[in-house]
Each structure stands twice: as C-alpha cells, then as structure tokens.
Design a protein around this motif. Structure first.
Motif, mmCIF file in Angstrom:
data_model
loop_
_atom_site.group_PDB
_atom_site.id
_atom_site.type_symbol
_atom_site.label_atom_id
_atom_site.label_comp_id
_atom_site.label_asym_id
_atom_site.label_seq_id
_atom_site.Cartn_x
_atom_site.Cartn_y
_atom_site.Cartn_z
ATOM 1 N N GLY A 1 0.728 -1.186 0.112
ATOM 2 C CA GLY A 1 -0.016 -0.046 0.030
ATOM 3 C C GLY A 1 0.872 1.414 -0.040
ATOM 4 N N CYS A 2 2.148 1.024 -0.526
ATOM 5 C CA CYS A 2 2.753 2.461 -0.403
ATOM 6 C C CYS A 2 4.086 2.146 -1.574
ATOM 7 N N ALA A 3 4.725 3.143 -1.885
ATOM 8 C CA ALA A 3 5.597 2.908 -3.040
ATOM 9 C C ALA A 3 5.103 2.863 -4.480
ATOM 10 N N TYR A 4 3.912 3.029 -4.533
ATOM 11 C CA TYR A 4 3.434 2.627 -5.801
ATOM 12 C C TYR A 4 3.933 3.606 -6.956
ATOM 13 N N SER A 5 4.050 3.177 -7.928
ATOM 14 C CA SER A 5 4.524 3.295 -9.329
ATOM 15 C C SER A 5 3.738 2.666 -10.369
ATOM 16 N N MET A 6 3.473 3.415 -11.563
ATOM 17 C CA MET A 6 3.160 2.840 -12.867
ATOM 18 C C MET A 6 3.744 3.106 -14.049
ATOM 19 N N GLN A 7 4.128 2.176 -14.952
ATOM 20 C CA GLN A 7 4.546 2.586 -16.089
ATOM 21 C C GLN A 7 3.608 2.167 -17.457
ATOM 22 N N MET A 8 3.609 2.969 -18.331
ATOM 23 C CA MET A 8 2.711 2.894 -19.478
ATOM 24 C C MET A 8 3.458 2.641 -20.650
ATOM 25 N N ASP A 9 3.327 1.696 -21.373
ATOM 26 C CA ASP A 9 3.958 1.541 -22.523
ATOM 27 C C ASP A 9 2.928 1.230 -23.642
ATOM 28 N N ILE A 10 3.156 2.134 -24.842
ATOM 29 C CA ILE A 10 2.113 2.090 -25.700
ATOM 30 C C ILE A 10 2.492 1.297 -26.944
ATOM 31 N N TYR A 11 1.795 0.492 -27.640
ATOM 32 C CA TYR A 11 2.226 -0.187 -28.751
ATOM 33 C C TYR A 11 1.288 -0.117 -29.712
ATOM 34 N N ASN A 12 1.278 -0.343 -31.108
ATOM 35 C CA ASN A 12 0.460 -0.391 -32.319
ATOM 36 C C ASN A 12 -0.758 -0.801 -31.793
ATOM 37 N N ASN A 13 -0.914 -1.933 -31.186
ATOM 38 C CA ASN A 13 -2.134 -2.568 -30.928
ATOM 39 C C ASN A 13 -2.735 -2.988 -29.499
#
Length: 132
Positions: free
Chosen positions: A58-70
C-alpha cells in the motif's frame, strides 16, 4: 486484459484496443489522465493486484505505461527499487535545493532495510498528499 506477475509487488497488464473500446475509453483518456482514464487505470491496478496471492504493502506505488500499435501495457509496482527509479527521474525536473533534498531522501531509502524504507516512503507520501 492479460495480467502477468513480473515479480513480488509488480504486475503487468496488457490491454488491447478492443478492451479500451469495450470500456468506452480511448488511448488519449489514458495518456491525458482524463477522469475516465484515471478510473480505468485504478480499476486495472485493482484487478492486477488482486490476481496475486499476497497482500500488497500500500505504499511506494508506481506505474509505467508502454504504448504499442495494438495494445497498451501498464506495469503496476509497489517495489522500492521501481519507486526510487521514478524519484530519481523527478530529481532532474526540480530546482537545485529541492533536488538535493530529494536525493538525500533517496539515499536514506536506498540504505534502509525494507520495513524502514517503507516507513520513510509512507511519511513522504502522506506529506505530499497533505501539502496538495
């Protein structure tokens, strides 16, 4: 939606364009964090975390978003190393005095055992929420 546990406290969630359409959102909603995009990200994080067999800290939250063609891959993490990586990238955008303070905190977290590191992070996150 396809979920894969990458490591302890780290899961990836692959979402194809059909998933987005079925939820009535666009890629722009995700990238611009519109209210609908934020709701979708929150729901995806909840589903992804629930797919593991343990309770998340419940801490140290991170999010990475990688966008591809589909598709789009969102990686949700509560790993300290991922959190510190993101803090380090933030240092470059801060004025020198704030950057120096943040670098000191990063050093303290890096040297601490996990439990103590999470306590430092929780205090930091609480201070950020309260100051906003």
């Amino acid at each position: 939606m396809h979920i894969v546990e990458e490591d302890l406290y780290k899961v990836s969630c692959r979402i194809d364009r059909l998933d987005l359409r079925q939820h009535g959102i666009t890629l722009d909603d995700l990238m611009n964090r519109t209210p609908l995009g934020r709701m979708f990200i929150k729901k995806a994080a909840e589903i992804a975390k629930a797919s593991t067999e343990y309770e998340w800290p419940g801490c140290a939250y991170s999010m990475q978003m990688d966008i591809y063609n589909n598709d789009v891959v969102m990686v949700f993490s509560e790993r300290i190393d991922d959190y510190l990586y993101n803090l380090r990238t933030s240092v470059a955008a801060l004025p020198k005095e704030q950057a120096d303070q943040l670098e000191k905190m990063i050093a303290f977290i890096s040297m601490a055992e996990e439990e103590e590191a999470r306590e430092i992070i929780q205090r930091f996150e609480r201070n950020i929420r309260e100051s906003g």
